[in-house]
Design a protein around this motif. Structure first.
Motif, short mmCIF file in Angstrom:
data_model
loop_
_atom_site.label_atom_id
_atom_site.label_comp_id
_atom_site.label_asym_id
_atom_site.label_seq_id
_atom_site.Cartn_x
_atom_site.Cartn_y
_atom_site.Cartn_z
N LYS A 178 0.84 -1.21 0.00
CA LYS A 178 0.00 0.00 0.00
C LYS A 178 0.87 1.25 0.00
O LYS A 178 0.57 2.23 -0.68
CB LYS A 178 -0.92 0.00 1.21
N GLN A 179 1.95 1.22 0.78
CA GLN A 179 2.83 2.39 0.86
C GLN A 179 3.44 2.71 -0.50
O GLN A 179 3.45 3.86 -0.94
CB GLN A 179 3.94 2.12 1.89
N ARG A 180 3.93 1.70 -1.20
CA ARG A 180 4.54 1.93 -2.51
C ARG A 180 3.50 2.41 -3.51
O ARG A 180 3.75 3.31 -4.31
CB ARG A 180 5.19 0.64 -3.01
N LYS A 181 2.31 1.83 -3.48
CA LYS A 181 1.24 2.22 -4.39
C LYS A 181 0.82 3.67 -4.15
O LYS A 181 0.68 4.46 -5.08
CB LYS A 181 0.05 1.28 -4.21
N HIS A 182 0.62 4.05 -2.89
CA HIS A 182 0.17 5.41 -2.57
C HIS A 182 1.26 6.44 -2.82
O HIS A 182 0.98 7.57 -3.22
CB HIS A 182 -0.32 5.47 -1.12
N THR A 183 2.52 6.06 -2.58
CA THR A 183 3.62 6.98 -2.85
C THR A 183 3.72 7.28 -4.33
O THR A 183 3.94 8.42 -4.73
CB THR A 183 4.95 6.37 -2.35
N ARG A 184 3.56 6.25 -5.15
CA ARG A 184 3.64 6.44 -6.60
C ARG A 184 2.51 7.34 -7.10
O ARG A 184 2.69 8.17 -7.97
CB ARG A 184 3.60 5.08 -7.29
#
Length: 62
Positions: free
Chosen positions: A10-16
């Motif tokens: 989720k962190q990588r998806k939201h950061t992108r």
């Protein structure tokens, strides 16, 4: 068919998805009434666009 090697967190998806910045619209001076207006739109103050009156305003009606 291509398959991802691992789960996207989720962190990588939201950061992108959050890597953009909103910018203020470009304001230009109206050649008729010299008020600031958004570029390529009808002037809210006088109703002119491209040197022609497109929208009748309260001042023009009186």
């Amino acid at each position: 068919m291509a398959v991802p090697k691992g789960k996207t967190s989720k962190q990588r998806k939201h950061t992108r998805a959050a890597n953009w910045k909103a910018s203020a619209p470009t304001l230009v001076e109206c050649p008729q009434c010299h008020e600031l207006k958004v570029a390529h739109t009808v002037c809210d103050a006088c109703g002119y666009y491209d040197g022609k009156q497109v929208v009748a305003t309260e001042e023009a009606k009186k």
